[in-house]
Design a protein around this motif. Structure first.
Motif, PDB file in Angstrom:
ATOM      1  N   MET A 188       0.831  -1.210   0.000  1.00 25.89           N
ATOM      2  CA  MET A 188       0.000   0.000   0.000  1.00 25.89           C
ATOM      3  C   MET A 188       0.865   1.260   0.000  1.00 25.89           C
ATOM      4  O   MET A 188       0.584   2.233  -0.712  1.00 25.89           O
ATOM      5  CB  MET A 188      -0.912  -0.012   1.221  1.00 25.89           C
ATOM      6  N   ILE A 189       1.934   1.239   0.792  1.00 27.00           N
ATOM      7  CA  ILE A 189       2.832   2.390   0.863  1.00 27.00           C
ATOM      8  C   ILE A 189       3.477   2.645  -0.500  1.00 27.00           C
ATOM      9  O   ILE A 189       3.638   3.794  -0.920  1.00 27.00           O
ATOM     10  CB  ILE A 189       3.901   2.147   1.949  1.00 27.00           C
ATOM     11  N   GLY A 190       3.843   1.575  -1.205  1.00 26.31           N
ATOM     12  CA  GLY A 190       4.392   1.739  -2.544  1.00 26.31           C
ATOM     13  C   GLY A 190       3.401   2.386  -3.489  1.00 26.31           C
ATOM     14  O   GLY A 190       3.769   3.237  -4.317  1.00 26.31           O
ATOM     15  N   TYR A 199       1.658   7.825  -6.135  1.00 25.44           N
ATOM     16  CA  TYR A 199       0.799   9.022  -6.221  1.00 25.44           C
ATOM     17  C   TYR A 199       1.569  10.271  -5.809  1.00 25.44           C
ATOM     18  O   TYR A 199       1.487  11.313  -6.476  1.00 25.44           O
ATOM     19  CB  TYR A 199      -0.430   8.840  -5.329  1.00 25.44           C
ATOM     20  N   LEU A 200       2.326  10.192  -4.716  1.00 25.07           N
ATOM     21  CA  LEU A 200       3.065  11.360  -4.236  1.00 25.07           C
ATOM     22  C   LEU A 200       4.151  11.779  -5.222  1.00 25.07           C
ATOM     23  O   LEU A 200       4.400  12.976  -5.412  1.00 25.07           O
ATOM     24  CB  LEU A 200       3.674  11.056  -2.868  1.00 25.07           C
ATOM     25  N   VAL A 201       4.790  10.793  -5.844  1.00 24.43           N
ATOM     26  CA  VAL A 201       5.803  11.124  -6.849  1.00 24.43           C
ATOM     27  C   VAL A 201       5.170  11.876  -8.015  1.00 24.43           C
ATOM     28  O   VAL A 201       5.759  12.815  -8.568  1.00 24.43           O
ATOM     29  CB  VAL A 201       6.513   9.835  -7.332  1.00 24.43           C
ATOM     30  N   GLN A 202       3.940  11.487  -8.375  1.00 22.06           N
ATOM     31  CA  GLN A 202       3.264  12.188  -9.478  1.00 22.06           C
ATOM     32  C   GLN A 202       2.912  13.632  -9.116  1.00 22.06           C
ATOM     33  O   GLN A 202       2.727  14.459 -10.013  1.00 22.06           O
ATOM     34  CB  GLN A 202       2.001  11.431  -9.883  1.00 22.06           C
ATOM     35  N   GLN A 203       2.803  13.932  -7.826  1.00 26.29           N
ATOM     36  CA  GLN A 203       2.559  15.324  -7.427  1.00 26.29           C
ATOM     37  C   GLN A 203       3.808  16.181  -7.579  1.00 26.29           C
ATOM     38  O   GLN A 203       3.713  17.411  -7.653  1.00 26.29           O
ATOM     39  CB  GLN A 203       2.070  15.371  -5.979  1.00 26.29           C
ATOM     40  N   VAL A 204       4.955  15.531  -7.615  1.00 24.35           N
ATOM     41  CA  VAL A 204       6.226  16.246  -7.786  1.00 24.35           C
ATOM     42  C   VAL A 204       6.674  16.212  -9.240  1.00 24.35           C
ATOM     43  O   VAL A 204       7.039  17.237  -9.824  1.00 24.35           O
ATOM     44  CB  VAL A 204       7.311  15.635  -6.874  1.00 24.35           C
ATOM     45  N   VAL A 205       6.636  15.010  -9.823  1.00 23.23           N
ATOM     46  CA  VAL A 205       6.990  14.838 -11.236  1.00 23.23           C
ATOM     47  C   VAL A 205       5.674  14.785 -12.007  1.00 23.23           C
ATOM     48  O   VAL A 205       4.983  13.762 -12.027  1.00 23.23           O
ATOM     49  CB  VAL A 205       7.798  13.545 -11.465  1.00 23.23           C
ATOM     50  N   HIS A 206       5.294  15.883 -12.614  1.00 25.78           N
ATOM     51  CA  HIS A 206       3.946  16.013 -13.160  1.00 25.78           C
ATOM     52  C   HIS A 206       3.734  15.216 -14.446  1.00 25.78           C
ATOM     53  O   HIS A 206       2.600  15.001 -14.853  1.00 25.78           O
ATOM     54  CB  HIS A 206       3.627  17.484 -13.404  1.00 25.78           C
ATOM     55  N   SER A 207       4.790  14.790 -15.071  1.00 26.18           N
ATOM     56  CA  SER A 207       4.657  13.970 -16.271  1.00 26.18           C
ATOM     57  C   SER A 207       4.545  12.503 -15.875  1.00 26.18           C
ATOM     58  O   SER A 207       5.460  11.937 -15.279  1.00 26.18           O
ATOM     59  CB  SER A 207       5.865  14.166 -17.196  1.00 26.18           C
ATOM     60  N   ALA A 208       3.391  11.880 -16.204  1.00 27.14           N
ATOM     61  CA  ALA A 208       3.192  10.468 -15.864  1.00 27.14           C
ATOM     62  C   ALA A 208       4.194   9.575 -16.586  1.00 27.14           C
ATOM     63  O   ALA A 208       4.535   8.500 -16.095  1.00 27.14           O
ATOM     64  CB  ALA A 208       1.762  10.043 -16.211  1.00 27.14           C
ATOM     65  N   PRO A 237      -7.668  10.291   1.222  1.00 28.40           N
ATOM     66  CA  PRO A 237      -9.116  10.043   1.272  1.00 28.40           C
ATOM     67  C   PRO A 237      -9.420   8.553   1.375  1.00 28.40           C
ATOM     68  O   PRO A 237      -8.648   7.709   0.908  1.00 28.40           O
ATOM     69  CB  PRO A 237      -9.618  10.621  -0.062  1.00 28.40           C
ATOM     70  N   SER A 238     -10.559   8.218   1.992  1.00 30.97           N
ATOM     71  CA  SER A 238     -10.923   6.812   2.181  1.00 30.97           C
ATOM     72  C   SER A 238     -11.149   6.095   0.856  1.00 30.97           C
ATOM     73  O   SER A 238     -10.946   4.882   0.760  1.00 30.97           O
ATOM     74  CB  SER A 238     -12.188   6.712   3.042  1.00 30.97           C
ATOM     75  N   GLN A 239     -11.593   6.830  -0.170  1.00 35.48           N
ATOM     76  CA  GLN A 239     -11.809   6.201  -1.473  1.00 35.48           C
ATOM     77  C   GLN A 239     -10.530   6.058  -2.283  1.00 35.48           C
ATOM     78  O   GLN A 239     -10.541   5.516  -3.391  1.00 35.48           O
ATOM     79  CB  GLN A 239     -12.840   6.984  -2.289  1.00 35.48           C
ATOM     80  N   GLY A 240      -9.409   6.516  -1.715  1.00 37.56           N
ATOM     81  CA  GLY A 240      -8.135   6.385  -2.402  1.00 37.56           C
ATOM     82  C   GLY A 240      -7.835   7.577  -3.286  1.00 37.56           C
ATOM     83  O   GLY A 240      -8.621   8.522  -3.404  1.00 37.56           O
ATOM     84  N   VAL A 241      -6.684   7.543  -3.914  1.00 38.69           N
ATOM     85  CA  VAL A 241      -6.248   8.613  -4.807  1.00 38.69           C
ATOM     86  C   VAL A 241      -5.837   7.992  -6.143  1.00 38.69           C
ATOM     87  O   VAL A 241      -5.347   6.863  -6.190  1.00 38.69           O
ATOM     88  CB  VAL A 241      -5.069   9.412  -4.213  1.00 38.69           C
ATOM     89  N   PRO A 242      -6.036   8.698  -7.251  1.00 38.68           N
ATOM     90  CA  PRO A 242      -5.720   8.117  -8.559  1.00 38.68           C
ATOM     91  C   PRO A 242      -4.234   8.217  -8.894  1.00 38.68           C
ATOM     92  O   PRO A 242      -3.576   9.202  -8.558  1.00 38.68           O
ATOM     93  CB  PRO A 242      -6.550   8.967  -9.529  1.00 38.68           C
ATOM     94  N   VAL A 243      -3.723   7.186  -9.532  1.00 35.66           N
ATOM     95  CA  VAL A 243      -2.373   7.200 -10.088  1.00 35.66           C
ATOM     96  C   VAL A 243      -2.509   7.142 -11.595  1.00 35.66           C
ATOM     97  O   VAL A 243      -3.031   6.170 -12.144  1.00 35.66           O
ATOM     98  CB  VAL A 243      -1.532   6.014  -9.573  1.00 35.66           C
ATOM     99  N   GLN A 244      -2.075   8.187 -12.247  1.00 29.31           N
ATOM    100  CA  GLN A 244      -2.229   8.277 -13.699  1.00 29.31           C
ATOM    101  C   GLN A 244      -1.212   7.379 -14.390  1.00 29.31           C
ATOM    102  O   GLN A 244      -0.015   7.448 -14.100  1.00 29.31           O
ATOM    103  CB  GLN A 244      -2.052   9.732 -14.153  1.00 29.31           C
ATOM    104  N   PRO A 302       8.561   5.535 -13.835  1.00 27.03           N
ATOM    105  CA  PRO A 302       9.940   5.042 -13.683  1.00 27.03           C
ATOM    106  C   PRO A 302      10.640   5.594 -12.445  1.00 27.03           C
ATOM    107  O   PRO A 302      11.442   4.895 -11.813  1.00 27.03           O
ATOM    108  CB  PRO A 302      10.632   5.514 -14.968  1.00 27.03           C
ATOM    109  N   VAL A 303      10.339   6.847 -12.060  1.00 27.05           N
ATOM    110  CA  VAL A 303      10.936   7.423 -10.859  1.00 27.05           C
ATOM    111  C   VAL A 303      10.335   6.787  -9.613  1.00 27.05           C
ATOM    112  O   VAL A 303      11.033   6.529  -8.619  1.00 27.05           O
ATOM    113  CB  VAL A 303      10.732   8.957 -10.832  1.00 27.05           C
ATOM    114  N   ALA A 304       9.021   6.508  -9.652  1.00 30.16           N
ATOM    115  CA  ALA A 304       8.328   5.978  -8.475  1.00 30.16           C
ATOM    116  C   ALA A 304       8.815   4.586  -8.102  1.00 30.16           C
ATOM    117  O   ALA A 304       8.788   4.225  -6.913  1.00 30.16           O
ATOM    118  CB  ALA A 304       6.817   5.950  -8.727  1.00 30.16           C
ATOM    119  N   LEU A 305       9.238   3.787  -9.065  1.00 32.30           N
ATOM    120  CA  LEU A 305       9.648   2.413  -8.769  1.00 32.30           C
ATOM    121  C   LEU A 305      10.821   2.357  -7.785  1.00 32.30           C
ATOM    122  O   LEU A 305      10.719   1.700  -6.740  1.00 32.30           O
ATOM    123  CB  LEU A 305       9.974   1.666 -10.067  1.00 32.30           C
ATOM    124  N   PRO A 306      11.952   3.019  -8.045  1.00 32.56           N
ATOM    125  CA  PRO A 306      13.043   2.968  -7.050  1.00 32.56           C
ATOM    126  C   PRO A 306      12.708   3.717  -5.774  1.00 32.56           C
ATOM    127  O   PRO A 306      13.148   3.321  -4.683  1.00 32.56           O
ATOM    128  CB  PRO A 306      14.231   3.606  -7.781  1.00 32.56           C
TER     129      PRO A 306
END
Length: 294
Positions: A44-46, A51-60, A117-124, A65-69
């Motif tokens: 879940m943390i991964g 999602y948090l990485v996408q808030q910093v790196v706005h290009s999906a 949020p309880s319903q989760g957040v989207p990962v593009q 690739p950045v979020a994986l490591p």
């Protein structure tokens, strides 16, 4: 024939996701005998890290690739913190580790509810995963193909590290005979900590893949933890090749059962199937041979 192809392909992708989740469990349970029920929350943390990485790196296209490591590092460090703070005092007491990590699991779930949020957040998903591959008339989503390729890369990297690196040899020595490894000068405490870090980090990587397929929520770890333990038990404790085969078999079974019934009933049927298999072969597909085995 056409009706058999979609569940097979979807089940293979689901099996790859289970494999990513089960790799870390296979390492920690096989080496240390730790039943880590919080492993699903590292997944879940991964997912939330993606999602948090996408808030910093706005290009999906770049964020995944950045979020994986990053997810590997974040989940791995939290796993290391759990091992240093709690688990190290409970080796050789698997039932205690089960109870304690259930509590840790609930704490992490509530912490996620406080932040997200309880319903989760989207990962593009990136543009290069927005498409399908035609396999015998079935349009197979590229994100599922990506999950299989990601699992294959992780398995190959882990297998090569365990086989060819000096630290991998220390891990195998610790798994086979901890006391003898210590007399040979191997620091089993260091081995345990690094193993827990890597196992938890692999769960974080699985979370990134899961977020691209099913989104994120605070309960998503519970969806994977039981099937992942089934994979480890059916494959044989600490056996990489057994984990691979069992993950694919459980994933495909879940997919076919879900195609014929409901998702919850599919979980029950898959559980029954693994239980029957373990009754026939309680040691799993493969076993570790040590001096203690006859």
């Amino acid at each position: 024939m056409d009706a058999l192809i979609p569940p097979l392909l979807n089940g293979s992708a689901q099996g790859a996701l289970l494999l990513l989740a089960a790799l870390g469990l296979s390492l920690t349970f096989g080496q240390m005998g730790v039943i880590n029920m919080a492993h699903g929350e590292f997944l879940m943390i991964g997912a939330f890290t993606a999602y948090l990485v996408q808030q910093v790196v706005h290009s999906a296209n770049l964020s995944v690739p950045v979020a994986l490591p990053v997810a590997f590092l974040v989940a791995g460090l939290l796993g290391l913190l759990l091992e240093v703070g709690i688990i190290q005092w409970m080796y050789r007491r698997p039932l205690d580790t089960l109870l304690v990590t259930v509590g840790v699991s609930l704490i992490l779930q509530q912490a996620a509810l406080q932040v997200f949020p309880s319903q989760g957040v989207p990962v593009q998903k990136p543009d290069w995963l927005d498409g399908q591959v035609n396999i015998l008339g079935y349009e197979w989503p590229l994100r599922q193909v990506f999950t299989i390729l990601l699992a294959a890369v992780c398995v190959a990297a882990l297998g090569a590290w365990l086989k060819y690196s000096s630290f991998g040899r220390r891990i195998r020595a610790t798994v086979q005979n901890r006391d003898l490894a210590e007399t040979a000068g191997i620091s089993t405490r260091t081995v345990d900590r690094l193993t827990f870090f890597i196992g938890s980090g692999l769960a974080g990587v699985a979370g990134v893949a899961a977020s691209l397929i099913g989104g994120t929520n605070s309960q998503m770890g519970m969806q994977y933890i039981i099937p992942a333990f089934l994979v480890v038990a059916a494959g044989g404790i600490g056996q990489l090749k057994g984990t691979i085969i069992a993950a694919w078999a459980v994933g495909v079974s879940l997919s076919y059962f879900a195609d014929w019934t409901t998702g919850s009933l599919a979980q029950v049927l898959a559980l029954m199937l693994v239980i029957v298999f373990l009754q026939l072969r309680p040691q799993g597909l493969f076993t570790v041979r040590t001096r203690s085995l006859v």
